[in-house]
Design a protein around this motif. Structure first.
Motif, PDB file in Angstrom:
ATOM      1  N   ILE A 178       5.584  19.902   0.049  1.00 18.32           N
ATOM      2  CA  ILE A 178       5.590  21.700   0.552  1.00 18.32           C
ATOM      3  C   ILE A 178       4.684  21.604  -0.505  1.00 18.32           C
ATOM      4  N   ALA A 179       5.280  21.244  -1.800  1.00 15.54           N
ATOM      5  CA  ALA A 179       4.223  20.999  -2.698  1.00 15.54           C
ATOM      6  C   ALA A 179       2.729  20.738  -2.966  1.00 15.54           C
ATOM      7  N   GLY A 180       2.418  20.243  -2.212  1.00 15.73           N
ATOM      8  CA  GLY A 180       1.182  20.027  -2.267  1.00 15.73           C
ATOM      9  C   GLY A 180       0.417  18.389  -2.213  1.00 15.73           C
ATOM     10  N   ARG A 181       1.288  17.474  -2.147  1.00 13.64           N
ATOM     11  CA  ARG A 181       1.597  16.062  -2.106  1.00 13.64           C
ATOM     12  C   ARG A 181       1.525  15.600  -1.151  1.00 13.64           C
ATOM     13  N   PRO A 182       0.630  14.877   0.079  1.00 11.92           N
ATOM     14  CA  PRO A 182       1.059  14.216   1.222  1.00 11.92           C
ATOM     15  C   PRO A 182       1.928  12.764   0.485  1.00 11.92           C
ATOM     16  N   THR A 183       2.675  12.291  -0.040  1.00 15.55           N
ATOM     17  CA  THR A 183       3.108  11.916  -0.250  1.00 15.55           C
ATOM     18  C   THR A 183       3.992  10.688   0.850  1.00 15.55           C
ATOM     19  N   ARG A 184       4.194   9.543   0.335  1.00 14.58           N
ATOM     20  CA  ARG A 184       4.311   8.397   1.720  1.00 14.58           C
ATOM     21  C   ARG A 184       5.643   7.923   1.244  1.00 14.58           C
ATOM     22  N   VAL A 185       6.616   7.377   2.124  1.00 19.38           N
ATOM     23  CA  VAL A 185       7.878   7.242   2.139  1.00 19.38           C
ATOM     24  C   VAL A 185       8.449   5.263   3.056  1.00 19.38           C
ATOM     25  N   ALA A 186       7.578   5.314   3.834  1.00 18.31           N
ATOM     26  CA  ALA A 186       7.822   4.162   4.324  1.00 18.31           C
ATOM     27  C   ALA A 186       8.442   3.337   3.774  1.00 18.31           C
ATOM     28  N   ASP A 187       7.767   2.900   2.841  1.00 16.09           N
ATOM     29  CA  ASP A 187       7.984   1.608   2.005  1.00 16.09           C
ATOM     30  C   ASP A 187       8.875   1.361   1.111  1.00 16.09           C
ATOM     31  N   LEU A 188      10.073   2.484   1.147  1.00 13.93           N
ATOM     32  CA  LEU A 188      11.072   3.088  -0.087  1.00 13.93           C
ATOM     33  C   LEU A 188      11.728   2.383   0.403  1.00 13.93           C
ATOM     34  N   GLU A 189      13.156   2.172  -0.075  1.00 12.51           N
ATOM     35  CA  GLU A 189      13.984   0.312   0.101  1.00 12.51           C
ATOM     36  C   GLU A 189      15.347   1.646   0.289  1.00 12.51           C
TER      37      GLU A 189
END
Length: 196
Positions: A178-189
């Protein structure tokens, strides 16, 4: 930020699905609401005596029942756990699937609950219901290493605690998108205590 602005950011985000053979499907509701004109989401803390994930921070959610899709399940769990009913027309969008160490693939559904909603948390599933503003969830994450995994463990310092994945991963991605940053998180443990 308005629900329409959140929906527009989510619409511009290319969602990644996870097809993991043998995994059970689950859905969580990232529920946007406002309290005294401050926009935020609900985060809950599980009771210490729950069989699964006792005392952990979570979003309303659970397994997808036969005949349901992710949206049905997320909205049903929101009503069962928080006592808030919204229809499918309240869905603003979705985030990436997240595969948990306990054998689930979680699908986060973002929905709008409206302003100043009355809640009735289910004490069997909710020890405490928190309202976290959009500013509070935009906190900088912490990343730590553990010997059990090469992946970084995410921690969100918020609500006077450290919130871990999968909840932290989903909240972090929501705040970023929602801040406009398409961040991915699938690799976060997840921390080892959440692997069961």
């Amino acid at each position: 930020m308005t629900p329409d602005e959140i929906a527009a950011r989510l619409d511009a985000f290319e969602v990644r699905r996870i097809d993991l053979p043998g995994a059970r499907r689950a859905a969580v509701a990232v529920t946007v609401t406002s309290v005294d004109e401050r926009c935020g989401i609900w985060v809950l803390k599980r009771p210490d005596d729950m069989r699964s994930h006792p005392g952990q921070y979570a979003l309303p959610g659970g397994s997808i029942d036969p005949g349901e899709d992710e949206i049905d399940a997320a909205l049903r769990e929101l009503e069962e756990e928080v006592g808030v009913h919204v229809g499918r027309d309240a869905v603003l969008g979705r985030l990436d699937d997240y595969a948990t160490r306990s054998g689930f693939v979680m699908s986060p559904i973002v929905c709008w609950a409206g302003p100043d909603r009355q809640v009735a948390p289910n004490p069997a599933e909710v020890a405490h219901l928190y309202f976290a503003t959009l500013d509070e969830i935009a906190v900088a994450p912490r990343f730590i290493t553990i010997p059990e995994s090469p992946r970084p463990v995410i921690q969100l310092p918020m609500l006077g605690a450290l919130i871990h994945a999968p909840t932290a991963a989903i909240i972090h991605q929501f705040a970023e998108v929602i801040a406009g940053r398409p961040t991915r998180v699938a690799d976060l443990e997840q921390p080892v205590f959440a692997w069961r």
